[in-house]
Design an enzyme around this catalytic site. Sequence first.
Site, PDB file in Angstrom:
ATOM      1  CG  HIS A 115      -5.894   4.877  -1.233  1.00  0.00           C
ATOM      2  ND1 HIS A 115      -5.087   4.449  -2.253  1.00  0.00           N
ATOM      3  CD2 HIS A 115      -5.160   4.739  -0.100  1.00  0.00           C
ATOM      4  CE1 HIS A 115      -3.911   4.074  -1.772  1.00  0.00           C
ATOM      5  NE2 HIS A 115      -3.929   4.244  -0.454  1.00  0.00           N
ATOM      6  CE  LYS A 138       5.075   2.541   1.384  1.00  0.00           C
ATOM      7  NZ  LYS A 138       3.611   2.713   1.375  1.00  0.00           N
ATOM      8  NE  ARG A 186      -4.618  -2.019   3.881  1.00  0.00           N
ATOM      9  CZ  ARG A 186      -3.560  -1.837   3.130  1.00  0.00           C
ATOM     10  NH1 ARG A 186      -3.642  -1.993   1.834  1.00  0.00           N
ATOM     11  NH2 ARG A 186      -2.393  -1.510   3.656  1.00  0.00           N
ATOM     12  CB  SER A 218      -0.608   1.335  -3.517  1.00  0.00           C
ATOM     13  OG  SER A 218      -1.650   2.232  -3.224  1.00  0.00           O
TER      14      SER A 218
HETATM   15  O1  PNS Z   1       0.412   5.363   1.942  1.00  0.00           O
HETATM   16  P1  PNS Z   1       1.552   5.231   2.912  1.00  0.00           P
HETATM   17  O2  PNS Z   1       2.864   5.091   2.176  1.00  0.00           O
HETATM   18  O3  PNS Z   1       1.344   4.136   3.911  1.00  0.00           O
HETATM   19  O4  PNS Z   1       1.596   6.631   3.702  1.00  0.00           O
HETATM   20  C1  PNS Z   1       2.566   6.839   4.719  1.00  0.00           C
HETATM   21  C2  PNS Z   1       2.704   8.323   5.047  1.00  0.00           C
HETATM   22  C3  PNS Z   1       3.107   9.084   3.794  1.00  0.00           C
HETATM   23  C4  PNS Z   1       1.385   8.854   5.529  1.00  0.00           C
HETATM   24  C5  PNS Z   1       3.807   8.439   6.120  1.00  0.00           C
HETATM   25  O5  PNS Z   1       4.998   7.957   5.585  1.00  0.00           O
HETATM   26  C6  PNS Z   1       3.990   9.851   6.628  1.00  0.00           C
HETATM   27  O6  PNS Z   1       3.212  10.309   7.432  1.00  0.00           O
HETATM   28  N1  PNS Z   1       5.040  10.561   6.126  1.00  0.00           N
HETATM   29  C7  PNS Z   1       5.277  11.947   6.493  1.00  0.00           C
HETATM   30  C8  PNS Z   1       6.616  12.165   7.202  1.00  0.00           C
HETATM   31  C9  PNS Z   1       6.442  12.454   8.699  1.00  0.00           C
HETATM   32  O7  PNS Z   1       5.755  13.382   9.089  1.00  0.00           O
HETATM   33  N2  PNS Z   1       7.093  11.602   9.512  1.00  0.00           N
HETATM   34  C10 PNS Z   1       7.135  11.770  10.974  1.00  0.00           C
HETATM   35  C11 PNS Z   1       5.914  11.326  11.731  1.00  0.00           C
HETATM   36  S1  PNS Z   1       5.384   9.696  11.452  1.00  0.00           S
END
Ligand code: PNS
Length: 166
Positions: free
Chosen positions: A19, A43, A97, A134
């Site tokens: 990150h 999660k 990644r 993570s």
């Molecule tokens: O670190 P992560 O868990 O891979 O991050 C994922 C994250 C939080 C970026 C993703 O779940 C997200 O964008 N959530 C926001 C909800 C949202 O806007 N959803 C609709 C479009 S994808």
Amino acid sequence: MSNRIAVVPGSFDPPTLGHLDVIRRAASLYDQLHVLVVHNPGKEAMLPIAQRLALLEQSIAEGEIEGAEIVVASWSMGLLVDYATDVDAGVLVKGIRSQVDVAYETPMAIVNRHLAHVETVFLLPDPAHALVSSSLVRQVAALGGDVSPFVPPAVARFLDTGAREL
Ligand code: PNS
């Protein structure tokens, strides 16, 4: 919306060296960077949002990241693009990644572009961090292992003293 303002969203549970590498690269590309801890209801979290924010702030300060003005914030009020729109950010930055990340991120990038004309930029982190996630850090920490090769020093210090109570 400004293409000079970007959001780096994630669960950051906990923040990893991968990150921090993405944040550092993005900081060299944009004028203002919002590092956004997003509550992901899909999660089960190890750390409360406030703790993730504190660890990110410490890691960014200790990492001496240059370039963009960096704002660390959290978002649990709805769509990610609503936050981006609120802060006038035209770009979302994600680290990639592997092909698995491409498959996971592509639909989100397309949906976000449809929702709010926000572009997603994928950055390739240093290959040294390619296998760090993570979820692996959570597992190693929960079982009492040394996470210091995978996380910023501030996170290693915190997990070293606090992991067994989490
Ligand atoms: O670190 P992560 O868990 O891979 O991050 C994922 C994250 C939080 C970026 C993703 O779940 C997200 O964008 N959530 C926001 C909800 C949202 O806007 N959803 C609709 C479009 S994808």
